[in-house]
Design a protein around this motif. Structure first.
Motif, PDB file in Angstrom:
ATOM      1  N   GLU A   7       0.817  -1.214   0.000  1.00 26.52           N
ATOM      2  CA  GLU A   7       0.000   0.000   0.000  1.00 26.52           C
ATOM      3  C   GLU A   7       0.846   1.258   0.000  1.00 26.52           C
ATOM      4  OE1 GLU A   7      -3.404   0.291   2.466  1.00 26.52           O
ATOM      5  OE2 GLU A   7      -3.782  -1.857   2.362  1.00 26.52           O
ATOM      6  N   SER A   8       2.049   1.188   0.553  1.00 29.32           N
ATOM      7  CA  SER A   8       2.943   2.342   0.551  1.00 29.32           C
ATOM      8  C   SER A   8       4.385   1.856   0.473  1.00 29.32           C
ATOM      9  CB  SER A   8       2.756   3.203   1.808  1.00 29.32           C
ATOM     10  OG  SER A   8       3.493   2.684   2.887  1.00 29.32           O
ATOM     11  N   VAL A   9       5.261   2.778   0.146  1.00 25.15           N
ATOM     12  CA  VAL A   9       6.680   2.450   0.086  1.00 25.15           C
ATOM     13  C   VAL A   9       7.175   2.009   1.461  1.00 25.15           C
ATOM     14  CG1 VAL A   9       7.478   4.818   0.460  1.00 25.15           C
ATOM     15  CG2 VAL A   9       8.923   3.225  -0.782  1.00 25.15           C
ATOM     16  N   TRP A  10       6.595   2.588   2.511  1.00 24.27           N
ATOM     17  CA  TRP A  10       7.024   2.227   3.873  1.00 24.27           C
ATOM     18  C   TRP A  10       6.695   0.774   4.173  1.00 24.27           C
ATOM     19  CZ3 TRP A  10      10.498   5.404   5.013  1.00 24.27           C
ATOM     20  CH2 TRP A  10      10.379   6.758   4.712  1.00 24.27           C
ATOM     21  N   ASP A  11       5.569   0.291   3.683  1.00 23.32           N
ATOM     22  CA  ASP A  11       5.225  -1.115   3.882  1.00 23.32           C
ATOM     23  C   ASP A  11       6.251  -2.018   3.206  1.00 23.32           C
ATOM     24  OD1 ASP A  11       2.813  -0.638   5.316  1.00 23.32           O
ATOM     25  OD2 ASP A  11       1.766  -0.259   3.429  1.00 23.32           O
ATOM     26  N   ALA A  12       6.799  -1.550   2.108  1.00 24.48           N
ATOM     27  CA  ALA A  12       7.768  -2.348   1.358  1.00 24.48           C
ATOM     28  C   ALA A  12       9.156  -2.355   1.990  1.00 24.48           C
ATOM     29  CB  ALA A  12       7.863  -1.836  -0.077  1.00 24.48           C
ATOM     30  N   ILE A  13       9.563  -1.236   2.586  1.00 21.58           N
ATOM     31  CA  ILE A  13      10.958  -1.148   3.032  1.00 21.58           C
ATOM     32  C   ILE A  13      11.176  -1.335   4.522  1.00 21.58           C
ATOM     33  CG2 ILE A  13      11.633   0.248   1.054  1.00 21.58           C
ATOM     34  CD1 ILE A  13      11.658   2.702   2.846  1.00 21.58           C
ATOM     35  N   GLU A  14      10.130  -1.182   5.320  1.00 23.88           N
ATOM     36  CA  GLU A  14      10.299  -1.343   6.767  1.00 23.88           C
ATOM     37  C   GLU A  14      10.152  -2.814   7.152  1.00 23.88           C
ATOM     38  OE1 GLU A  14      11.435   0.805   8.954  1.00 23.88           O
ATOM     39  OE2 GLU A  14      11.541   2.370   7.444  1.00 23.88           O
ATOM     40  N   ASP A  15      10.783  -3.186   8.258  1.00 23.11           N
ATOM     41  CA  ASP A  15      10.800  -4.581   8.697  1.00 23.11           C
ATOM     42  C   ASP A  15       9.486  -5.049   9.303  1.00 23.11           C
ATOM     43  OD1 ASP A  15      13.453  -4.912   7.894  1.00 23.11           O
ATOM     44  OD2 ASP A  15      14.232  -4.270   9.844  1.00 23.11           O
ATOM     45  N   THR A  16       8.756  -4.136   9.939  1.00 28.19           N
ATOM     46  CA  THR A  16       7.512  -4.536  10.602  1.00 28.19           C
ATOM     47  C   THR A  16       6.395  -3.570  10.235  1.00 28.19           C
ATOM     48  OG1 THR A  16       7.858  -3.173  12.586  1.00 28.19           O
ATOM     49  CG2 THR A  16       8.837  -5.402  12.600  1.00 28.19           C
ATOM     50  N   PRO A  17       5.149  -4.012  10.377  1.00 29.03           N
ATOM     51  CA  PRO A  17       4.023  -3.100  10.132  1.00 29.03           C
ATOM     52  C   PRO A  17       4.043  -1.903  11.081  1.00 29.03           C
ATOM     53  CG  PRO A  17       3.258  -5.370  10.219  1.00 29.03           C
ATOM     54  CD  PRO A  17       4.704  -5.380  10.638  1.00 29.03           C
ATOM     55  N   GLU A  18       4.512  -2.106  12.303  1.00 27.50           N
ATOM     56  CA  GLU A  18       4.582  -1.013  13.269  1.00 27.50           C
ATOM     57  C   GLU A  18       5.557   0.068  12.807  1.00 27.50           C
ATOM     58  OE1 GLU A  18       3.348  -4.777  15.259  1.00 27.50           O
ATOM     59  OE2 GLU A  18       5.068  -4.262  14.018  1.00 27.50           O
ATOM     60  N   GLN A  19       6.705  -0.349  12.337  1.00 26.86           N
ATOM     61  CA  GLN A  19       7.696   0.612  11.842  1.00 26.86           C
ATOM     62  C   GLN A  19       7.167   1.338  10.613  1.00 26.86           C
ATOM     63  OE1 GLN A  19      10.971  -2.083  11.245  1.00 26.86           O
ATOM     64  NE2 GLN A  19      11.930  -1.549  13.199  1.00 26.86           N
ATOM     65  N   ALA A  20       6.507   0.613   9.734  1.00 25.94           N
ATOM     66  CA  ALA A  20       5.961   1.225   8.516  1.00 25.94           C
ATOM     67  C   ALA A  20       4.913   2.276   8.861  1.00 25.94           C
ATOM     68  CB  ALA A  20       5.363   0.154   7.609  1.00 25.94           C
ATOM     69  N   GLU A  21       4.041   1.965   9.807  1.00 29.14           N
ATOM     70  CA  GLU A  21       2.992   2.923  10.190  1.00 29.14           C
ATOM     71  C   GLU A  21       3.599   4.174  10.812  1.00 29.14           C
ATOM     72  OE1 GLU A  21      -0.827   3.840   9.627  1.00 29.14           O
ATOM     73  OE2 GLU A  21       0.034   1.901   9.123  1.00 29.14           O
ATOM     74  N   ASN A  22       4.610   4.001  11.644  1.00 32.88           N
ATOM     75  CA  ASN A  22       5.288   5.139  12.258  1.00 32.88           C
ATOM     76  C   ASN A  22       5.915   6.023  11.190  1.00 32.88           C
ATOM     77  OD1 ASN A  22       7.742   6.535  13.596  1.00 32.88           O
ATOM     78  ND2 ASN A  22       6.490   5.855  15.335  1.00 32.88           N
ATOM     79  N   MET A  23       6.545   5.421  10.209  1.00 32.74           N
ATOM     80  CA  MET A  23       7.175   6.191   9.133  1.00 32.74           C
ATOM     81  C   MET A  23       6.135   6.919   8.283  1.00 32.74           C
ATOM     82  SD  MET A  23      10.305   5.942   9.685  1.00 32.74           S
ATOM     83  CE  MET A  23      11.410   6.166   8.322  1.00 32.74           C
ATOM     84  N   LYS A  24       4.987   6.299   8.055  1.00 32.96           N
ATOM     85  CA  LYS A  24       3.919   6.963   7.301  1.00 32.96           C
ATOM     86  C   LYS A  24       3.468   8.228   8.018  1.00 32.96           C
ATOM     87  CE  LYS A  24       1.980   2.605   5.741  1.00 32.96           C
ATOM     88  NZ  LYS A  24       0.805   1.715   5.852  1.00 32.96           N
ATOM     89  N   LEU A  25       3.265   8.111   9.328  1.00 28.83           N
ATOM     90  CA  LEU A  25       2.825   9.267  10.099  1.00 28.83           C
ATOM     91  C   LEU A  25       3.884  10.367  10.105  1.00 28.83           C
ATOM     92  CD1 LEU A  25       1.159   7.412  13.107  1.00 28.83           C
ATOM     93  CD2 LEU A  25      -0.007   8.663  11.276  1.00 28.83           C
ATOM     94  N   ARG A  26       5.132   9.981  10.296  1.00 37.04           N
ATOM     95  CA  ARG A  26       6.204  10.980  10.292  1.00 37.04           C
ATOM     96  C   ARG A  26       6.306  11.667   8.933  1.00 37.04           C
ATOM     97  NH1 ARG A  26      11.631   8.610  12.648  1.00 37.04           N
ATOM     98  NH2 ARG A  26      10.776   6.550  12.337  1.00 37.04           N
ATOM     99  N   SER A  27       6.159  10.900   7.879  1.00 37.26           N
ATOM    100  CA  SER A  27       6.243  11.450   6.530  1.00 37.26           C
ATOM    101  C   SER A  27       5.155  12.500   6.289  1.00 37.26           C
ATOM    102  CB  SER A  27       6.114  10.317   5.514  1.00 37.26           C
ATOM    103  OG  SER A  27       6.089  10.799   4.209  1.00 37.26           O
ATOM    104  N   VAL A  28       3.926  12.187   6.682  1.00 41.80           N
ATOM    105  CA  VAL A  28       2.813  13.126   6.519  1.00 41.80           C
ATOM    106  C   VAL A  28       3.089  14.413   7.291  1.00 41.80           C
ATOM    107  CG1 VAL A  28       0.381  13.512   7.101  1.00 41.80           C
ATOM    108  CG2 VAL A  28       1.081  11.380   6.008  1.00 41.80           C
ATOM    109  N   LEU A  29       3.553  14.276   8.519  1.00 38.51           N
ATOM    110  CA  LEU A  29       3.843  15.460   9.333  1.00 38.51           C
ATOM    111  C   LEU A  29       4.977  16.286   8.752  1.00 38.51           C
ATOM    112  CD1 LEU A  29       3.398  13.917  12.874  1.00 38.51           C
ATOM    113  CD2 LEU A  29       2.114  15.852  11.946  1.00 38.51           C
TER     114      LEU A  29
END
Length: 95
Positions: A7-29
């Motif tokens: 669904e996002s680049v973060w889902d592809a490159i991060e090791d866990t769903p938790e890390q990916a979600e955190n990166m998505k939020l940081r990116s938006v901010l």
């Protein structure tokens, strides 16, 4: 070659769903804060003063150095900039 769909680049490159979600939020901010600075024609030194950080820190923000910023610090910066931060939580099983 793998045909995985993410669904996002973060889902592809991060090791866990938790890390990916955190990166998505940081990116938006980060994007919202950077756009606010640009839209209001605030210089990096003015933004640094507003947020109580150094000018190189603003430069890191504008260059997208996401690993240098915590979610907490970005929320604080956004609120200081006069932005409203909202988080919506959805149950994945209900989707």
């Amino acid at each position: 070659m793998s045909n995985n769909h993410f669904e996002s680049v973060w889902d592809a490159i991060e090791d866990t769903p938790e890390q990916a979600e955190n990166m998505k939020l940081r990116s938006v901010l980060m994007m919202a804060i950077s756009e606010h600075i640009q839209r209001n024609e605030i210089s990096q030194s003015q933004a640094a003063s507003l947020f109580g950080v150094t000018q190189p820190r603003i430069s890191d923000l504008k260059r997208g150095k996401i690993n240098l910023f915590s979610l907490d610090s970005l929320v604080n910066m956004a609120v200081t900039a006069g932005l409203r931060v909202e988080i919506k939580v959805h149950d994945l099983e209900a989707a």
